[in-house]
Design an enzyme around this catalytic site. Structure first.
Site, PDB file in Angstrom:
ATOM      1  N   THR A  86      11.427 116.816   5.132  1.00 45.50           N
ATOM      2  CA  THR A  86      12.579 117.954   5.120  1.00 45.50           C
ATOM      3  C   THR A  86      13.424 118.217   4.210  1.00 45.50           C
ATOM      4  OG1 THR A  86      12.681 116.969   7.701  1.00 45.50           O
ATOM      5  CG2 THR A  86      14.604 117.813   6.572  1.00 45.50           C
ATOM      6  N   GLN A 193       1.680 116.565   7.070  1.00 42.46           N
ATOM      7  CA  GLN A 193       0.025 116.720   8.194  1.00 42.46           C
ATOM      8  C   GLN A 193      -0.625 116.448   7.254  1.00 42.46           C
ATOM      9  OE1 GLN A 193       1.105 114.658  11.349  1.00 42.46           O
ATOM     10  NE2 GLN A 193       2.543 115.878  11.060  1.00 42.46           N
ATOM     11  N   SER A 213       5.688 113.541   2.606  1.00 45.55           N
ATOM     12  CA  SER A 213       6.505 112.583   4.139  1.00 45.55           C
ATOM     13  C   SER A 213       5.864 111.256   3.796  1.00 45.55           C
ATOM     14  CB  SER A 213       6.740 112.767   5.806  1.00 45.55           C
ATOM     15  OG  SER A 213       7.273 112.209   6.223  1.00 45.55           O
ATOM     16  N   ALA A 214       6.218 110.444   3.273  1.00 44.30           N
ATOM     17  CA  ALA A 214       5.768 108.816   3.615  1.00 44.30           C
ATOM     18  C   ALA A 214       5.300 108.106   4.831  1.00 44.30           C
ATOM     19  CB  ALA A 214       6.905 107.670   2.099  1.00 44.30           C
ATOM     20  N   HIS A 215       5.783 108.122   5.908  1.00 45.67           N
ATOM     21  CA  HIS A 215       5.678 108.029   6.856  1.00 45.67           C
ATOM     22  C   HIS A 215       4.757 108.737   7.643  1.00 45.67           C
ATOM     23  CE1 HIS A 215       8.430 109.842   9.788  1.00 45.67           C
ATOM     24  NE2 HIS A 215       8.682 110.205   8.724  1.00 45.67           N
ATOM     25  N   CYS A 340      11.847 117.677  27.079  1.00 48.17           N
ATOM     26  CA  CYS A 340      11.306 116.714  27.546  1.00 48.17           C
ATOM     27  C   CYS A 340      10.570 117.023  28.650  1.00 48.17           C
ATOM     28  CB  CYS A 340      13.257 116.826  27.647  1.00 48.17           C
ATOM     29  SG  CYS A 340      14.057 115.753  27.020  1.00 48.17           S
TER      30      CYS A 340
HETATM   31  C1  LIG Z   1       7.338 114.850  10.191  1.00 46.36           C
HETATM   32  C2  LIG Z   1       7.179 116.472   9.099  1.00 46.36           C
HETATM   33  C3  LIG Z   1       8.222 116.605   8.474  1.00 46.36           C
HETATM   34  C4  LIG Z   1       9.428 115.701   8.125  1.00 46.36           C
HETATM   35  O1  LIG Z   1       9.029 114.555   7.277  1.00 46.36           O
HETATM   36  P1  LIG Z   1      10.248 114.035   7.614  1.00 46.36           P
HETATM   37  O2  LIG Z   1       9.762 113.047   6.061  1.00 46.36           O
HETATM   38  O3  LIG Z   1      10.787 113.554   8.254  1.00 46.36           O
HETATM   39  O4  LIG Z   1      11.483 114.297   7.307  1.00 46.36           O
HETATM   40  C5  LIG Z   1       7.662 117.692   8.027  1.00 46.36           C
HETATM   41  N1  LIG Z   1       7.286 118.943   8.217  1.00 46.36           N
HETATM   42  C6  LIG Z   1       6.364 118.372   9.279  1.00 46.36           C
HETATM   43  C7  LIG Z   1       4.512 119.370   9.342  1.00 46.36           C
HETATM   44  C8  LIG Z   1       5.997 117.495   9.644  1.00 46.36           C
HETATM   45  O5  LIG Z   1       4.976 116.490  10.328  1.00 46.36           O
END
Ligand SMILES: *Cc1c(COP(=O)(O)O)cnc(C)c1O
Length: 410
Positions: A86, A193, A213-215, A340
């Site tokens: 983000t 992704q 994004s690391a997670h 939702c």
């Molecule tokens: C999860 C995701 C984000 C956001 O990543 P964060 O590290 O959670 O801020 C942005 N773009 C895509 C395509 C994502 O899957």
């Protein structure tokens, strides 16, 4: 070495089967092990160059920078550490727009980007930039002809994600970059992704900016990276966070050393294991899809099956009221196709963009398989979904009234 969530050290209680890896992934135990010393004995500030604590942290950050760069096909000097994709999307898109605002006003993107791209574009629109949001085809692919017609000399930036977080569809990034460059525009890609899941060669493909994004790749939450091309051409962006001049002045703030070290290790593991893991996941996905279609009629796949992440499956079930679906699937951690579980909730912007009718979008499940997913979990998930779908379908509605459209979506 693969764990199922049941064996995973932090998950020794009975939990729902986790098939939501596009939302987040657990930290790989090997990543955690690499990170831990940097919370305690190796706690130095990577900017404290005058003593061993700082030098140790700086060296660990240097290694991580090389590991991230290597996974992306980039140079270590092209990696800026951030808090996640983000933030990287914000820095890339706002930073580029603000640095080049005298050159043009138009940003070209797609309708299926992540909210962190679409919302940044919305904010720039309110500042006076013009945003062009391109449609995608029924299978979720951006047409290069449409892109080519949309990009011209007034285009500052083209932003196209590498892999979609809902339907897993892969876009032709190298070709899109070439089209952007032909008009003098900069090319950004949200690769949150894609990184660690499919081979990437950002330097070779001509990508100028990319967000990680690391997670999403078995690293920690709150860590990420922005790739910024350094040569041919060098991309200039205006920083958003100013302060101590960290990360070449592009992202000030004391470095999150444990997070950065974790991201680095996650990238190194992904690089080593990606090819074998992609095969394993693709086979598991076939197993999941077969498990669903052999038990349930009227299953339709959303998004191309050929240009797709190996671990994504996004399917809709005809003839059911979607509201009950997620509720009944409480022991399965998956994501719905609408925000939702209620009849009034809007379908996701991605499903809308590929033309999935609202009622069908509400009866949609996104599956995201992971490094820790086992064949047993996939089999169990297919059985549970089948049980719920059959239960939700009005009695008497059988295979003869609801035709499977799987073959139309390949
Ligand atoms: C999860 C995701 C984000 C956001 O990543 P964060 O590290 O959670 O801020 C942005 N773009 C895509 C395509 C994502 O899957």
């Amino acid at each position: 070495m693969f764990y199922s969530l049941g064996e995973y050290p932090l998950f020794n209680v009975k939990r729902p089967i986790y098939l939501d890896s596009h939302a987040t992934t657990p930290v790989d135990p090997r990543v955690l092990e690499t990170m831990l010393p940097f919370f305690t004995e190796r706690f130095g500030n990577a900017s404290s160059r005058t003593h061993a604590y700082g030098q140790d942290a700086a060296a660990a950050v240097r290694t991580a920078r090389e590991e991230v760069a290597s996974l992306l096909g980039a140079g270590a000097r092209e990696i800026v550490f951030t808090s996640g994709a983000t933030e990287s999307n914000n820095i890339a898109i706002k930073g580029l727009a603000h640095a080049r605002r005298d050159r043009g006003r138009t940003i070209v993107t797609t309708e299926i980007e992540h909210d962190s791209v679409l919302d940044v574009c919305g904010a720039l629109e309110r500042e006076g930039f013009e945003i062009v949001r391109l449609p995608v085809s029924r299978d979720g692919l951006l047409s290069l002809d449409i892109l080519e017609r949309a990009v011209d000399r007034s285009t500052l930036l083209v932003s196209v994600m590498a892999a979609n977080n809902e339907i897993g569809v892969l876009q032709p990034i190298a070709e899109a970059a070439r089209i952007a460059h032909a008009s003098g525009a900069v090319f950004h890609s949200d690769i949150a992704q894609a990184a660690g899941k499919i081979p990437l060669a950002l330097g070779e493909w001509g990508v100028d900016l990319a967000s990680v994004s690391a997670h999403k790749l078995y690293g920690p939450k709150g860590a990420g990276a922005l790739y910024i091309r350094r040569q041919r051409p060098r991309i200039e962006i205006q920083p958003i966070v100013e302060g101590g001049g960290h990360e070449g002045g592009l992202r000030s703030g004391t470095l999150n050393v444990p997070g950065i070290v974790g991201l680095g290790r996650a990238c190194a593991i992904a690089r080593d294991e990606m090819a074998a893991e992609a095969d394993r996941l693709a086979a598991l996905r076939v197993r999941l899809l077969d498990g669903l279609t052999s038990r349930i009629d009227g299953v339709s796949i959303n998004g191309s099956m050929s240009a797709r992440l190996p671990h994504n499956l996004n399917v809709s079930f005809e003839g059911i009221e979607g509201e009950g679906l997620m509720l009944a699937l409480g022991d399965l951690a998956v994501s719905p196709g609408a925000a939702c579980a209620s009849a009034t909730d809007a379908p996701s912007h991605v499903l809308r963009a590929i033309g999935v009718p609202a009622a069908l979008a509400r009866a949609t499940i996104r599956f995201g398989l992971s490094r820790f997913t086992t064949a047993e979990e996939v089999d169990e998930a297919a059985q549970r979904v089948a049980r719920v779908v059959h239960h939700l379908r009005p009695s008497g509605q059988s295979s003869r009234t609801v035709n499977s459209s799987v073959q139309n979506s390949a």
